[in-house]
Design a protein around this motif. Structure first.
Motif, PDB file in Angstrom:
ATOM      1  N   CYS A  44     -19.080 -13.238  16.754  1.00 19.86           N
ATOM      2  CA  CYS A  44     -19.698 -12.142  17.936  1.00 19.86           C
ATOM      3  C   CYS A  44     -18.861 -10.805  17.605  1.00 19.86           C
ATOM      4  CB  CYS A  44     -19.628 -12.393  19.491  1.00 19.86           C
ATOM      5  SG  CYS A  44     -20.644 -13.972  19.592  1.00 19.86           S
ATOM      6  N   LEU A  45     -17.488 -11.280  17.373  1.00 17.52           N
ATOM      7  CA  LEU A  45     -16.533  -9.958  17.369  1.00 17.52           C
ATOM      8  C   LEU A  45     -16.861  -9.043  15.961  1.00 17.52           C
ATOM      9  CD1 LEU A  45     -13.344 -11.322  18.545  1.00 17.52           C
ATOM     10  CD2 LEU A  45     -14.957  -9.795  19.951  1.00 17.52           C
ATOM     11  N   ASN A  69     -19.781  -9.175  14.283  1.00 19.53           N
ATOM     12  CA  ASN A  69     -21.202  -8.088  14.740  1.00 19.53           C
ATOM     13  C   ASN A  69     -20.833  -6.967  15.345  1.00 19.53           C
ATOM     14  OD1 ASN A  69     -23.950  -7.963  14.355  1.00 19.53           O
ATOM     15  ND2 ASN A  69     -24.088  -8.785  16.744  1.00 19.53           N
ATOM     16  N   ILE A  70     -20.030  -6.961  16.589  1.00 20.74           N
ATOM     17  CA  ILE A  70     -19.809  -5.888  17.222  1.00 20.74           C
ATOM     18  C   ILE A  70     -19.028  -4.872  16.610  1.00 20.74           C
ATOM     19  CG2 ILE A  70     -18.981  -5.023  19.503  1.00 20.74           C
ATOM     20  CD1 ILE A  70     -19.852  -7.862  20.641  1.00 20.74           C
ATOM     21  N   THR A  71     -17.855  -5.247  15.862  1.00 25.78           N
ATOM     22  CA  THR A  71     -17.127  -4.408  15.145  1.00 25.78           C
ATOM     23  C   THR A  71     -17.846  -3.622  14.040  1.00 25.78           C
ATOM     24  OG1 THR A  71     -15.313  -6.052  15.310  1.00 25.78           O
ATOM     25  CG2 THR A  71     -15.012  -4.487  13.495  1.00 25.78           C
ATOM     26  N   GLY A  72     -18.829  -4.148  13.456  1.00 24.33           N
ATOM     27  CA  GLY A  72     -19.537  -3.630  12.555  1.00 24.33           C
ATOM     28  C   GLY A  72     -20.476  -2.525  12.951  1.00 24.33           C
ATOM     29  N   ARG A  73     -21.014  -2.716  14.110  1.00 24.81           N
ATOM     30  CA  ARG A  73     -21.608  -1.549  14.849  1.00 24.81           C
ATOM     31  C   ARG A  73     -20.783  -0.606  15.420  1.00 24.81           C
ATOM     32  NH1 ARG A  73     -26.223   0.676  14.260  1.00 24.81           N
ATOM     33  NH2 ARG A  73     -27.118  -1.242  13.879  1.00 24.81           N
ATOM     34  N   LEU A  74     -19.591  -0.804  15.972  1.00 26.26           N
ATOM     35  CA  LEU A  74     -18.555   0.036  16.473  1.00 26.26           C
ATOM     36  C   LEU A  74     -18.165   1.130  15.319  1.00 26.26           C
ATOM     37  CD1 LEU A  74     -16.327  -2.327  18.797  1.00 26.26           C
ATOM     38  CD2 LEU A  74     -17.588  -0.132  19.478  1.00 26.26           C
ATOM     39  N   MET A 131     -10.194  -7.256  19.181  1.00 29.45           N
ATOM     40  CA  MET A 131      -9.210  -8.505  18.950  1.00 29.45           C
ATOM     41  C   MET A 131      -9.966  -9.724  19.447  1.00 29.45           C
ATOM     42  SD  MET A 131      -5.869  -6.474  20.282  1.00 29.45           S
ATOM     43  CE  MET A 131      -4.677  -7.551  19.674  1.00 29.45           C
ATOM     44  N   HIS A 132      -9.448 -10.686  18.728  1.00 32.13           N
ATOM     45  CA  HIS A 132      -9.672 -12.149  19.203  1.00 32.13           C
ATOM     46  C   HIS A 132      -8.629 -12.350  20.436  1.00 32.13           C
ATOM     47  CE1 HIS A 132      -9.764 -16.728  19.553  1.00 32.13           C
ATOM     48  NE2 HIS A 132     -11.082 -16.497  18.926  1.00 32.13           N
ATOM     49  N   ILE A 133      -9.316 -13.189  21.317  1.00 37.49           N
ATOM     50  CA  ILE A 133      -8.349 -13.475  22.561  1.00 37.49           C
ATOM     51  C   ILE A 133      -6.749 -14.054  22.042  1.00 37.49           C
ATOM     52  CG2 ILE A 133      -9.250 -15.883  22.992  1.00 37.49           C
ATOM     53  CD1 ILE A 133      -8.708 -15.018  26.036  1.00 37.49           C
ATOM     54  N   ALA A 134      -6.824 -15.042  21.141  1.00 34.93           N
ATOM     55  CA  ALA A 134      -5.633 -15.432  20.516  1.00 34.93           C
ATOM     56  C   ALA A 134      -4.655 -14.278  19.904  1.00 34.93           C
ATOM     57  CB  ALA A 134      -5.883 -16.399  19.106  1.00 34.93           C
TER      58      ALA A 134
END
Length: 246
Positions: A214-215, A217-222, A232-235
């Protein structure tokens, strides 16, 4: 506590930092992390594309890999955990009842990273610090399928200096959906565009999630829209130290 780590394909190939920080976090919290090298893909792409029968061989390999011990198995992606927790149904469908029983026993030991930290280790504050405003994206696999809703939020709310911001339609899918984003690219594109619009309205410093796909996918659009939001991933967030770096 001895813990098996399941790296997942995306973390292994594309986002190694997520895998690294997940392991370091578990070690920080007192776990002895074991990495079984025979592990492979969970088969989710094939299963979601309608090729469940062809995925059985890989599924059997994964089950065999984690049968060598009885320790909990932790992964940094809810989508993969959910796929594995449904193995027994596919084995039953293709008259593999013995494998269904074995798969169910392994699946019962699988945990999403945040679920494991909060509900097994009983830790809600890992001592992380990250200053800024953040939006948390609740992935569909984690929230709707696994029922892991509050655990990531609890951990993030205890990160010093981090302010979580609500957004419009926060629970809405980002449009990735595995092969959905390929088969229904136009619809998927509109969905992630709407997600980014809602994120951008509150002007966060960070976008945080617990599912790498998901991150991505959203990163690409951002990125395509020129938005200055660090994803950032929660880890990775939970491994930030007192100086805001890991």
């Amino acid at each position: 506590m001895n813990v098996n780590f399941y790296v997942t394909c995306i973390a292994d190939i594309v986002k190694s930092g997520v895998a690294k920080n997940s392991v370091l976090l578990l070690e920080k919290l007192g776990c002895n992390v074991i990495f079984l090298e025979k592990q492979g893909c969970c088969g989710q792409p094939a299963i979601n594309s309608g090729y469940a029968k062809q995925a059985l061989a890989g599924m059997k390999t994964l089950v065999e890999t984690f049968e060598v011990n009885d320790y909990p198995i932790v992964a940094p992606a809810g989508s993969c955990v959910y796929a594995i927790k449904n193995y027994s149904e596919y084995f039953e469908r293709f008259d593999e009842s013995e494998w269904a029983i074995r798969a169910k026993k392994v699946a019962e030991r699988f945990y999403d990273l945040t679920d494991f930290i909060v509900n097994v280790l009983k830790i809600e504050n890992v001592g992380a610090r990250l200053t800024g405003k953040a939006v948390y994206h609740p992935s569909c696999s984690l929230t709707r399928k696994l029922g892991v809703v509050q655990e990531p939020l609890t951990l993030l709310q205890n990160v010093k200096g981090l302010q979580l911001l609500p957004i419009h339609n926060q629970q809405t899918c980002c449009g990735f959906g595995g092969t959905f984003s390929v088969k229904m690219a136009e619809i998927s594109g509109e969905m992630v565009t709407e997600k980014v619009m809602n994120i951008s309205e509150v002007e966060p410093d960070y976008l945080v999630g617990a599912d790498v796909s998901c991150l991505m996918n959203i990163t690409g659009r951002l990125s395509r829209e020129g938005k200055n939001v660090k994803v950032m991933h929660i880890a990775e967030v939970l491994m930030q130290d007192e100086q805001g770096g890991n």
